[in-house]
Design a protein around this motif. Structure first.
Motif, PDB file in Angstrom:
ATOM      1  N   GLU A 148       0.729  -1.391   0.094  1.00 33.25           N
ATOM      2  CA  GLU A 148       0.029   0.003  -0.134  1.00 33.25           C
ATOM      3  C   GLU A 148       0.805   1.229   0.192  1.00 33.25           C
ATOM      4  OE1 GLU A 148       0.986  -0.803   4.415  1.00 33.25           O
ATOM      5  OE2 GLU A 148       0.297  -2.064   2.310  1.00 33.25           O
ATOM      6  N   VAL A 149       2.340   1.282   0.223  1.00 30.37           N
ATOM      7  CA  VAL A 149       2.941   2.369   0.190  1.00 30.37           C
ATOM      8  C   VAL A 149       3.491   2.997  -1.173  1.00 30.37           C
ATOM      9  CG1 VAL A 149       3.515   1.642   2.583  1.00 30.37           C
ATOM     10  CG2 VAL A 149       5.329   1.164   0.833  1.00 30.37           C
ATOM     11  N   GLY A 150       3.135   1.892  -2.161  1.00 28.73           N
ATOM     12  CA  GLY A 150       3.532   2.303  -3.505  1.00 28.73           C
ATOM     13  C   GLY A 150       4.652   1.445  -3.915  1.00 28.73           C
ATOM     14  N   SER A 151       5.430   1.916  -4.892  1.00 27.89           N
ATOM     15  CA  SER A 151       6.362   0.810  -5.681  1.00 27.89           C
ATOM     16  C   SER A 151       7.439   1.950  -6.278  1.00 27.89           C
ATOM     17  CB  SER A 151       5.668   0.344  -7.007  1.00 27.89           C
ATOM     18  OG  SER A 151       5.055   1.163  -7.745  1.00 27.89           O
ATOM     19  N   ILE A 152       8.447   1.274  -6.447  1.00 26.78           N
ATOM     20  CA  ILE A 152       9.569   2.114  -7.285  1.00 26.78           C
ATOM     21  C   ILE A 152      10.137   1.224  -8.686  1.00 26.78           C
ATOM     22  CG2 ILE A 152      11.274   0.951  -5.846  1.00 26.78           C
ATOM     23  CD1 ILE A 152      13.013   3.573  -5.910  1.00 26.78           C
ATOM     24  N   GLN A 153      10.238   2.091  -9.484  1.00 21.17           N
ATOM     25  CA  GLN A 153      10.854   1.426 -10.745  1.00 21.17           C
ATOM     26  C   GLN A 153      12.191   1.849 -10.823  1.00 21.17           C
ATOM     27  OE1 GLN A 153      10.077   2.721 -14.961  1.00 21.17           O
ATOM     28  NE2 GLN A 153       9.296   0.536 -15.116  1.00 21.17           N
ATOM     29  N   LEU A 154      13.258   0.951 -10.866  1.00 26.56           N
ATOM     30  CA  LEU A 154      14.715   1.311 -10.918  1.00 26.56           C
ATOM     31  C   LEU A 154      15.045   0.691 -12.470  1.00 26.56           C
ATOM     32  CD1 LEU A 154      15.652  -0.559  -7.672  1.00 26.56           C
ATOM     33  CD2 LEU A 154      15.349   1.704  -7.956  1.00 26.56           C
ATOM     34  N   ILE A 155      15.931   1.764 -12.928  1.00 24.87           N
ATOM     35  CA  ILE A 155      16.289   1.491 -14.420  1.00 24.87           C
ATOM     36  C   ILE A 155      17.987   1.318 -14.491  1.00 24.87           C
ATOM     37  CG2 ILE A 155      16.194   2.685 -16.717  1.00 24.87           C
ATOM     38  CD1 ILE A 155      13.491   3.705 -15.847  1.00 24.87           C
ATOM     39  N   PHE A 156      18.433   0.645 -15.117  1.00 23.12           N
ATOM     40  CA  PHE A 156      19.658   0.560 -15.152  1.00 23.12           C
ATOM     41  C   PHE A 156      20.496   0.159 -16.534  1.00 23.12           C
ATOM     42  CE2 PHE A 156      17.905  -1.619 -11.346  1.00 23.12           C
ATOM     43  CZ  PHE A 156      18.885  -1.143 -10.312  1.00 23.12           C
ATOM     44  N   SER A 157      21.628   0.640 -16.496  1.00 25.46           N
ATOM     45  CA  SER A 157      22.727   0.309 -17.925  1.00 25.46           C
ATOM     46  C   SER A 157      23.358  -0.942 -17.409  1.00 25.46           C
ATOM     47  CB  SER A 157      23.128   1.454 -18.247  1.00 25.46           C
ATOM     48  OG  SER A 157      24.210   1.834 -17.088  1.00 25.46           O
ATOM     49  N   ALA A 158      23.594  -1.641 -18.381  1.00 26.83           N
ATOM     50  CA  ALA A 158      24.639  -2.737 -18.279  1.00 26.83           C
ATOM     51  C   ALA A 158      26.187  -2.597 -18.501  1.00 26.83           C
ATOM     52  CB  ALA A 158      24.005  -3.978 -19.145  1.00 26.83           C
ATOM     53  N   ALA A 159      26.980  -3.728 -18.199  1.00 26.02           N
ATOM     54  CA  ALA A 159      28.117  -3.782 -18.451  1.00 26.02           C
ATOM     55  C   ALA A 159      29.044  -2.596 -18.236  1.00 26.02           C
ATOM     56  CB  ALA A 159      28.580  -4.245 -19.915  1.00 26.02           C
ATOM     57  N   PRO A 160      29.335  -1.952 -17.157  1.00 28.63           N
ATOM     58  CA  PRO A 160      28.892  -2.747 -15.823  1.00 28.63           C
ATOM     59  C   PRO A 160      27.393  -2.151 -15.530  1.00 28.63           C
ATOM     60  CG  PRO A 160      30.222  -0.696 -15.485  1.00 28.63           C
ATOM     61  CD  PRO A 160      30.273  -0.624 -16.922  1.00 28.63           C
ATOM     62  N   THR A 161      26.946  -2.722 -14.592  1.00 28.63           N
ATOM     63  CA  THR A 161      25.613  -2.454 -13.940  1.00 28.63           C
ATOM     64  C   THR A 161      25.691  -1.140 -13.312  1.00 28.63           C
ATOM     65  OG1 THR A 161      24.932  -4.782 -13.787  1.00 28.63           O
ATOM     66  CG2 THR A 161      23.629  -3.173 -12.385  1.00 28.63           C
ATOM     67  N   MET A 162      24.748  -0.292 -13.635  1.00 30.62           N
ATOM     68  CA  MET A 162      24.671   1.097 -13.150  1.00 30.62           C
ATOM     69  C   MET A 162      23.321   1.626 -12.975  1.00 30.62           C
ATOM     70  SD  MET A 162      27.022   4.644 -13.899  1.00 30.62           S
ATOM     71  CE  MET A 162      28.622   3.550 -13.564  1.00 30.62           C
ATOM     72  N   LEU A 163      22.991   2.078 -11.821  1.00 30.24           N
ATOM     73  CA  LEU A 163      21.649   2.655 -11.705  1.00 30.24           C
ATOM     74  C   LEU A 163      21.490   4.086 -12.563  1.00 30.24           C
ATOM     75  CD1 LEU A 163      18.961   2.800 -10.402  1.00 30.24           C
ATOM     76  CD2 LEU A 163      20.129   3.830  -8.373  1.00 30.24           C
ATOM     77  N   ARG A 164      20.667   4.292 -13.294  1.00 25.79           N
ATOM     78  CA  ARG A 164      20.537   5.391 -13.961  1.00 25.79           C
ATOM     79  C   ARG A 164      19.277   6.339 -13.801  1.00 25.79           C
ATOM     80  NH1 ARG A 164      25.463   6.233 -16.362  1.00 25.79           N
ATOM     81  NH2 ARG A 164      25.984   4.740 -17.288  1.00 25.79           N
ATOM     82  N   GLN A 165      17.924   5.865 -13.517  1.00 28.76           N
ATOM     83  CA  GLN A 165      16.917   6.668 -13.041  1.00 28.76           C
ATOM     84  C   GLN A 165      15.950   5.475 -12.095  1.00 28.76           C
ATOM     85  OE1 GLN A 165      13.996   7.321 -16.475  1.00 28.76           O
ATOM     86  NE2 GLN A 165      15.916   8.265 -17.542  1.00 28.76           N
ATOM     87  N   TRP A 166      15.172   6.487 -11.441  1.00 25.57           N
ATOM     88  CA  TRP A 166      14.002   5.704 -10.597  1.00 25.57           C
ATOM     89  C   TRP A 166      12.643   6.450 -10.948  1.00 25.57           C
ATOM     90  CZ3 TRP A 166      18.146   6.895  -6.680  1.00 25.57           C
ATOM     91  CH2 TRP A 166      17.585   8.217  -5.968  1.00 25.57           C
TER      92      TRP A 166
END
Length: 205
Positions: A148-166
């Motif tokens: 009920e508190v909500g959700s988060i979408q995490l967006i990653f690039s690869a090679a190497p793995t890196m967080l780009r957006q949420w």
């Protein structure tokens, strides 16, 4: 309860999701959930520049600092507004207000999922979506104990793995997109950088 304005219109996310879902599944391998969990658990400290698209379509920018587990700092460039997560609480220091910061439990926001001591995206009912466009992998997650508190979408690039957006969807359905650039890991931050008490004292509260 007022929530952090980390939320952008669903229409802004729609083109990305449409692209991800329309491409052939064979275009590229998705980054496995085990690898994403490993990457997130390995992030001790992070700094990055961020651009935030809010629920009304407005944009803001600033500097982000993370110290896992449990600590995050958003410094907004346009004014002295500050959002701190520390000690299980989130505090919003509104630059336009002379009142003490509004606070609420970190556990009541989806950001808790990336600040948790142990991240396991393989946990039952945590991941709601896991797609790729051949370059980026998007994972949508929620707390299975508190959806009920909500959700988060995490967006990653690869090679190497890196967080780009949420993209965070809060308990009202409002959304915010945060895009990261100049991400640096492994820096040393003083504890005071994340101290709600120290910041309140500095601002005279």
């Amino acid at each position: 309860m007022m929530m952090m304005r980390f939320f952008s219109p669903a229409a802004l996310l729609a083109p990305l999701l449409a692209l991800l879902l329309a491409l052939p599944a064979a275009a590229a391998d998705k980054i496995p959930l085990t690898e994403i969990s490993r990457y997130l658990n390995g992030l001790g400290t992070v700094s990055a520049d961020f651009t935030q698209v809010n629920s009304d379509g407005s944009q803001t920018a600033g500097k982000l600092f993370i110290r896992r587990p449990g600590r995050m700092r958003f410094e907004y460039a346009a004014d002295k507004t500050l959002v701190l997560a520390s000690g299980g609480q989130v505090a919003i220091f509104d630059a336009k207000s002379n009142q003490p910061p509004e606070q609420y439990p970190l556990a009541r926001t989806p950001l808790n999922l990336i600040l948790a001591p142990k991240i396991d995206l393989g946990r039952n009912k945590m991941v709601m979506g896991h797609v790729t466009d051949g370059t980026l992998t998007a994972v949508t997650a929620q707390d299975p104990d508190h959806p009920e508190v909500g959700s988060i979408q995490l967006i990653f690039s690869a090679a190497p793995t890196m967080l780009r957006q949420w993209v965070v969807t809060d308990d009202t359905g409002a959304q915010t997109r945060v895009s990261l650039t100049n991400l640096q890991a492994g820096e040393t931050f003083p504890p005071s950088l994340f101290s709600i008490t120290d910041e309140a004292a500095k601002r005279g509260f």
